[in-house]
Write a protein that holds these residues in place. Structure first.
Motif, short mmCIF file in Angstrom:
data_model
loop_
_atom_site.label_atom_id
_atom_site.label_comp_id
_atom_site.label_asym_id
_atom_site.label_seq_id
_atom_site.Cartn_x
_atom_site.Cartn_y
_atom_site.Cartn_z
N VAL A 1 0.84 -1.20 0.00
CA VAL A 1 0.00 0.00 0.00
C VAL A 1 0.87 1.25 0.00
N ASP A 2 0.57 2.17 -0.88
CA ASP A 2 1.23 3.47 -0.93
C ASP A 2 0.65 4.33 0.19
N LEU A 3 1.51 4.77 1.10
CA LEU A 3 1.02 5.55 2.24
C LEU A 3 0.37 6.87 1.82
N ALA A 4 0.72 7.36 0.64
CA ALA A 4 0.13 8.61 0.15
C ALA A 4 -1.36 8.45 -0.11
N THR A 5 -1.83 7.20 -0.23
CA THR A 5 -3.26 6.95 -0.49
C THR A 5 -4.06 6.75 0.79
N VAL A 6 -3.39 6.80 1.94
CA VAL A 6 -4.05 6.50 3.21
C VAL A 6 -4.44 7.80 3.92
N LEU A 7 -5.71 7.91 4.29
CA LEU A 7 -6.19 9.06 5.05
C LEU A 7 -6.41 8.65 6.49
N PRO A 8 -5.57 9.12 7.41
CA PRO A 8 -5.69 8.69 8.81
C PRO A 8 -6.91 9.28 9.50
#
Length: 254
Positions: free
Chosen positions: A58-65
């Motif tokens: 998973v690309d962390l740039a695609t993750v919204l915390p």
């Protein structure tokens, strides 16, 4: 009784990409290593290549915390995006402190970061993380079916991962996926050398084999993400790695 057990690292396996056929890569590696499968062999396969092949990076740039992930990230001094992935993979935060998150994974496994890992993966396009396979037992069964179809041999397959243990330093290999072998050898009801009844003896074959195979494969730069275990009868019982985690009602440390 098992004697003469050998564990041989399998070389010649390329860096795995999403969509790769893990069974085909294993067969290629066996050929390069001068190995041929025999009835009763067990293939131990590192979780990392299974996850990569199944597109679990998973690309962390695609993750919204979420707010919860941000709060927990602040408490543990971690990237909120990474924490969000950890929460998504888990059912419970077991323990937390700066630098440490012990989670109960959706699969029932308890360990650091729910198995979400950032080592030995490509970060050229920014931060990323690798998740465990969605169903490691299904992954093991799928690899086994392909290997049996290609070779006609009776085989077992383990998907291995590294884990820490309470009260013990250092990581060891464990089985998070298993097919074609007895994962747990239940000796309860039998007797010891002196005829005393065994009441709690449950031998974890899968984890023992996974630990030995992980030691042979290495865990850093060795690039040998699979090993051939020979001399330990598979004795297929229909069990899987899902049978290994201790039931919640028996967990004395909750």
């Amino acid at each position: 009784m098992h004697s003469g057990i050998t564990i041989t690292p399998i070389g010649g396996i390329k860096l795995v990409e999403p969509g790769d056929d893990v069974a085909a890569l294993l067969l290629d590696g066996l050929q390069v290593s001068g190995l041929a499968l025999e009835d009763g062999d067990i293939l131990a396969v590192a979780q990392k290549i299974v996850s990569k092949a199944e597109g679990r990076q998973v690309d962390l740039a695609t993750v919204l915390p979420s707010p919860e992930a941000c709060r927990l990230a602040s408490e543990t001094e971690k990237d909120p995006r990474l924490v969000q992935l950890i929460l998504d993979e888990s059912t419970e935060v077991v323990r937390k402190k700066p630098g440490v998150l012990i989670m109960r994974h959706n699969l029932g496994l308890v360990g650091a970061h729910a198995g979400v890992d950032q080592s030995n993966i490509d970060h050229d396009d920014g931060g990323s993380a690798l998740l465990l396979p969605e169903d490691p037992d299904a992954s093991a069964a799928r690899i086994r079916r392909a290997l049996v179809a290609a070779t006609g041999r009776h085989l077992g397959v383990l998907v291995t991962d590294s884990a820490n243990r309470p009260w013990r330093l250092g990581t060891v290999g464990i089985a998070i996926g298993a097919a074609g072998l007895t994962a747990l050898d239940d000796r309860r009801g039998g007797t010891d050398l002196y005829g005393r009844e065994l009441k709690v003896t449950l031998v974890n074959r899968a984890d023992s084999l996974a630990s030995a195979a992980t030691l042979a494969m290495g865990e850093t730069t060795e690039r040998t993400p699979a090993a051939l275990i020979r001399g330990f009868a598979t004795e297929d019982s229909g069990q899987s790695a899902a049978d290994i985690p201790r039931p919640l009602d028996e967990d004395l440390f909750r």
